[in-house]
Design a protein around this motif. Structure first.
Motif, PDB file in Angstrom:
ATOM      1  N   ARG A  66      30.282  24.495  31.473  1.00 47.22           N
ATOM      2  CA  ARG A  66      31.011  23.277  31.827  1.00 47.22           C
ATOM      3  C   ARG A  66      32.435  23.509  32.311  1.00 47.22           C
ATOM      4  O   ARG A  66      33.258  22.597  32.282  1.00 47.22           O
ATOM      5  N   SER A  67      32.715  24.708  32.775  1.00 48.63           N
ATOM      6  CA  SER A  67      34.034  25.000  33.341  1.00 48.63           C
ATOM      7  C   SER A  67      34.127  24.455  34.762  1.00 48.63           C
ATOM      8  O   SER A  67      33.114  24.239  35.428  1.00 48.63           O
ATOM      9  N   THR A  68      35.359  24.250  35.222  1.00 52.05           N
ATOM     10  CA  THR A  68      35.634  23.844  36.595  1.00 52.05           C
ATOM     11  C   THR A  68      36.511  24.926  37.207  1.00 52.05           C
ATOM     12  O   THR A  68      37.663  25.092  36.809  1.00 52.05           O
ATOM     13  N   VAL A  69      35.952  25.669  38.173  1.00 52.57           N
ATOM     14  CA  VAL A  69      36.631  26.833  38.729  1.00 52.57           C
ATOM     15  C   VAL A  69      37.134  26.511  40.132  1.00 52.57           C
ATOM     16  O   VAL A  69      36.340  26.314  41.052  1.00 52.57           O
ATOM     17  N   THR A  70      38.461  26.467  40.291  1.00 58.82           N
ATOM     18  CA  THR A  70      39.057  26.211  41.599  1.00 58.82           C
ATOM     19  C   THR A  70      39.946  27.369  42.054  1.00 58.82           C
ATOM     20  O   THR A  70      40.528  27.310  43.130  1.00 58.82           O
ATOM     21  N   ARG A  71      40.063  28.394  41.232  1.00 59.17           N
ATOM     22  CA  ARG A  71      40.837  29.603  41.568  1.00 59.17           C
ATOM     23  C   ARG A  71      39.995  30.833  41.255  1.00 59.17           C
ATOM     24  O   ARG A  71      39.064  30.773  40.456  1.00 59.17           O
ATOM     25  N   ASN A  72      40.371  31.957  41.842  1.00 57.79           N
ATOM     26  CA  ASN A  72      39.620  33.191  41.652  1.00 57.79           C
ATOM     27  C   ASN A  72      39.604  33.612  40.179  1.00 57.79           C
ATOM     28  O   ASN A  72      40.554  33.352  39.433  1.00 57.79           O
ATOM     29  N   VAL A  73      38.509  34.282  39.799  1.00 57.66           N
ATOM     30  CA  VAL A  73      38.331  34.781  38.437  1.00 57.66           C
ATOM     31  C   VAL A  73      38.342  36.307  38.501  1.00 57.66           C
ATOM     32  O   VAL A  73      37.569  36.897  39.259  1.00 57.66           O
ATOM     33  N   PRO A  74      39.210  36.976  37.708  1.00 61.95           N
ATOM     34  CA  PRO A  74      39.287  38.440  37.755  1.00 61.95           C
ATOM     35  C   PRO A  74      37.991  39.105  37.275  1.00 61.95           C
ATOM     36  O   PRO A  74      37.254  38.554  36.447  1.00 61.95           O
ATOM     37  N   SER A  75      37.737  40.290  37.782  1.00 63.88           N
ATOM     38  CA  SER A  75      36.562  41.062  37.382  1.00 63.88           C
ATOM     39  C   SER A  75      36.586  41.373  35.892  1.00 63.88           C
ATOM     40  O   SER A  75      37.650  41.526  35.293  1.00 63.88           O
ATOM     41  N   TRP A  76      35.406  41.431  35.305  1.00 64.44           N
ATOM     42  CA  TRP A  76      35.165  41.846  33.925  1.00 64.44           C
ATOM     43  C   TRP A  76      35.940  41.027  32.900  1.00 64.44           C
ATOM     44  O   TRP A  76      36.337  41.514  31.852  1.00 64.44           O
ATOM     45  N   THR A  77      36.178  39.758  33.227  1.00 66.34           N
ATOM     46  CA  THR A  77      36.805  38.850  32.261  1.00 66.34           C
ATOM     47  C   THR A  77      35.804  37.771  31.869  1.00 66.34           C
ATOM     48  O   THR A  77      34.829  37.526  32.572  1.00 66.34           O
ATOM     49  N   VAL A  78      36.069  37.126  30.750  1.00 71.13           N
ATOM     50  CA  VAL A  78      35.308  35.961  30.320  1.00 71.13           C
ATOM     51  C   VAL A  78      36.290  34.800  30.346  1.00 71.13           C
ATOM     52  O   VAL A  78      37.352  34.864  29.723  1.00 71.13           O
ATOM     53  N   VAL A  79      35.945  33.757  31.102  1.00 72.24           N
ATOM     54  CA  VAL A  79      36.824  32.597  31.230  1.00 72.24           C
ATOM     55  C   VAL A  79      36.049  31.346  30.833  1.00 72.24           C
ATOM     56  O   VAL A  79      34.825  31.301  30.933  1.00 72.24           O
ATOM     57  N   ALA A  80      36.787  30.326  30.409  1.00 67.01           N
ATOM     58  CA  ALA A  80      36.154  29.044  30.080  1.00 67.01           C
ATOM     59  C   ALA A  80      37.206  27.955  30.146  1.00 67.01           C
ATOM     60  O   ALA A  80      38.397  28.206  29.960  1.00 67.01           O
ATOM     61  N   GLY A  81      36.745  26.736  30.397  1.00 68.39           N
ATOM     62  CA  GLY A  81      37.620  25.575  30.391  1.00 68.39           C
ATOM     63  C   GLY A  81      37.813  24.979  31.765  1.00 68.39           C
ATOM     64  O   GLY A  81      37.270  25.431  32.752  1.00 68.39           O
ATOM     65  N   SER A  82      38.634  23.945  31.789  1.00 66.92           N
ATOM     66  CA  SER A  82      38.951  23.247  33.025  1.00 66.92           C
ATOM     67  C   SER A  82      40.436  22.924  33.037  1.00 66.92           C
ATOM     68  O   SER A  82      40.834  21.945  32.415  1.00 66.92           O
ATOM     69  N   PRO A  83      41.265  23.724  33.647  1.00 74.20           N
ATOM     70  CA  PRO A  83      40.950  24.934  34.400  1.00 74.20           C
ATOM     71  C   PRO A  83      40.619  26.096  33.448  1.00 74.20           C
ATOM     72  O   PRO A  83      41.061  26.107  32.300  1.00 74.20           O
ATOM     73  N   PRO A  84      39.844  27.061  33.947  1.00 71.85           N
ATOM     74  CA  PRO A  84      39.436  28.174  33.078  1.00 71.85           C
ATOM     75  C   PRO A  84      40.615  29.049  32.673  1.00 71.85           C
ATOM     76  O   PRO A  84      41.526  29.283  33.461  1.00 71.85           O
ATOM     77  N   LYS A  85      40.559  29.485  31.444  1.00 71.15           N
ATOM     78  CA  LYS A  85      41.533  30.444  30.914  1.00 71.15           C
ATOM     79  C   LYS A  85      40.769  31.677  30.456  1.00 71.15           C
ATOM     80  O   LYS A  85      39.626  31.576  30.003  1.00 71.15           O
ATOM     81  N   ILE A  86      41.404  32.828  30.557  1.00 68.82           N
ATOM     82  CA  ILE A  86      40.767  34.065  30.101  1.00 68.82           C
ATOM     83  C   ILE A  86      40.672  34.012  28.583  1.00 68.82           C
ATOM     84  O   ILE A  86      41.680  33.807  27.890  1.00 68.82           O
ATOM     85  N   ILE A  87      39.448  34.185  28.072  1.00 71.82           N
ATOM     86  CA  ILE A  87      39.249  34.168  26.626  1.00 71.82           C
ATOM     87  C   ILE A  87      38.765  35.514  26.113  1.00 71.82           C
ATOM     88  O   ILE A  87      38.570  35.690  24.911  1.00 71.82           O
ATOM     89  N   GLY A  88      38.570  36.470  27.007  1.00 75.88           N
ATOM     90  CA  GLY A  88      38.151  37.806  26.588  1.00 75.88           C
ATOM     91  C   GLY A  88      37.807  38.668  27.774  1.00 75.88           C
ATOM     92  O   GLY A  88      37.933  38.266  28.927  1.00 75.88           O
ATOM     93  N   SER A  89      37.388  39.873  27.436  1.00 73.51           N
ATOM     94  CA  SER A  89      36.904  40.790  28.471  1.00 73.51           C
ATOM     95  C   SER A  89      35.426  41.022  28.207  1.00 73.51           C
ATOM     96  O   SER A  89      34.925  40.751  27.116  1.00 73.51           O
ATOM     97  N   ARG A  90      34.758  41.510  29.201  1.00 70.32           N
ATOM     98  CA  ARG A  90      33.314  41.720  29.065  1.00 70.32           C
ATOM     99  C   ARG A  90      33.060  43.175  28.713  1.00 70.32           C
ATOM    100  O   ARG A  90      33.397  44.081  29.466  1.00 70.32           O
ATOM    101  N   ASP A  91      32.476  43.386  27.577  1.00 72.69           N
ATOM    102  CA  ASP A  91      32.118  44.718  27.109  1.00 72.69           C
ATOM    103  C   ASP A  91      30.599  44.795  27.006  1.00 72.69           C
ATOM    104  O   ASP A  91      29.932  43.786  26.782  1.00 72.69           O
ATOM    105  N   PHE A  92      30.056  45.984  27.134  1.00 78.50           N
ATOM    106  CA  PHE A  92      28.626  46.172  27.012  1.00 78.50           C
ATOM    107  C   PHE A  92      28.316  46.967  25.759  1.00 78.50           C
ATOM    108  O   PHE A  92      29.020  47.922  25.424  1.00 78.50           O
ATOM    109  N   ILE A  93      27.258  46.593  25.065  1.00 79.39           N
ATOM    110  CA  ILE A  93      26.810  47.334  23.898  1.00 79.39           C
ATOM    111  C   ILE A  93      25.582  48.126  24.311  1.00 79.39           C
ATOM    112  O   ILE A  93      24.582  47.565  24.748  1.00 79.39           O
TER     113      ILE A  93
END
Length: 190
Positions: free
Chosen positions: A155-182
């Motif tokens: 349910r985010s609204t994205v009107t600006r670019n999102v950086p690689s390997w980040t996790v974003v959420a919200g309207s406007p989205p804010k970075i809430i973490g980075s993406r790690d792999f297990i």
């Protein structure tokens, strides 16, 4: 649409040929694409290619995904337009390798220049990088690039670019973490 984004959009006028081709596509979508069983991704890839889409092996366009102009769509290997995605591709939409756009999301490449009295149609492409994930019910606006491996929360609204390997959420989205792999019990930071 934010005023500073209007400048990055280009004016767009739809030709008569474009309009006629969209009418034909809508008939094909309604009669052959939409009623196809979920598992027949190959059939839908074929139909999209006939209308000029670049759809690579293993891509998963679901039958309820609405695609406005297939000739503006690129789906790389193993990418996915899930159930009830609305791909309003007046301009180019590119999904990278292993990219997923989840159910009820809206990819919107067009708007109107509200700074002008005649409000002309303006467009800009949407690019979602390899291994990106646009989760459920997300709006992605014109001119947005979602970086490689990025995740956009529901349910985010994205009107600006999102950086690689980040996790974003919200309207406007804010970075809430980075993406790690297990992998095999250990966390890999990419």
């Amino acid at each position: 649409m934010p005023k500073n984004n209007v400048r990055s959009l280009k004016k767009h006028k739809l030709s008569r040929a474009n309009k006629l081709l969209r009418v034909l596509w809508q008939l094909i979508w309604l009669l052959l694409y939409r009623p196809s069983p979920v598992l027949l991704h190959g059939w839908r890839r074929f139909l999209l290619r006939v209308f000029g889409a670049t759809v690579e092996k293993g891509a998963h366009p679901y039958p309820s995904a609405k695609i406005w102009a297939p000739w503006n769509l690129t789906m790389r290997q193993h990418s996915c337009l899930s159930h009830h995605v609305d791909c309003y591709c007046v301009d180019k939409v590119e999904l990278g390798v292993h990219t997923t756009v989840s159910q009820y999301s809206y990819l919107c490449t067009a708007s109107h220049d509200y700074t002008r009295r005649d409000m002309p149609l303006v467009t800009a492409p949407i690019i979602i990088g390899d291994y990106g994930w646009v989760t459920a019910d997300v709006f992605v606006g014109p001119g947005v690039t979602i970086g490689e491996g990025a995740v956009v929360g529901a349910r985010s609204t994205v009107t600006r670019n999102v950086p690689s390997w980040t996790v974003v959420a919200g309207s406007p989205p804010k970075i809430i973490g980075s993406r790690d792999f297990i992998t095999s019990g250990e966390i890999l930071n990419v």
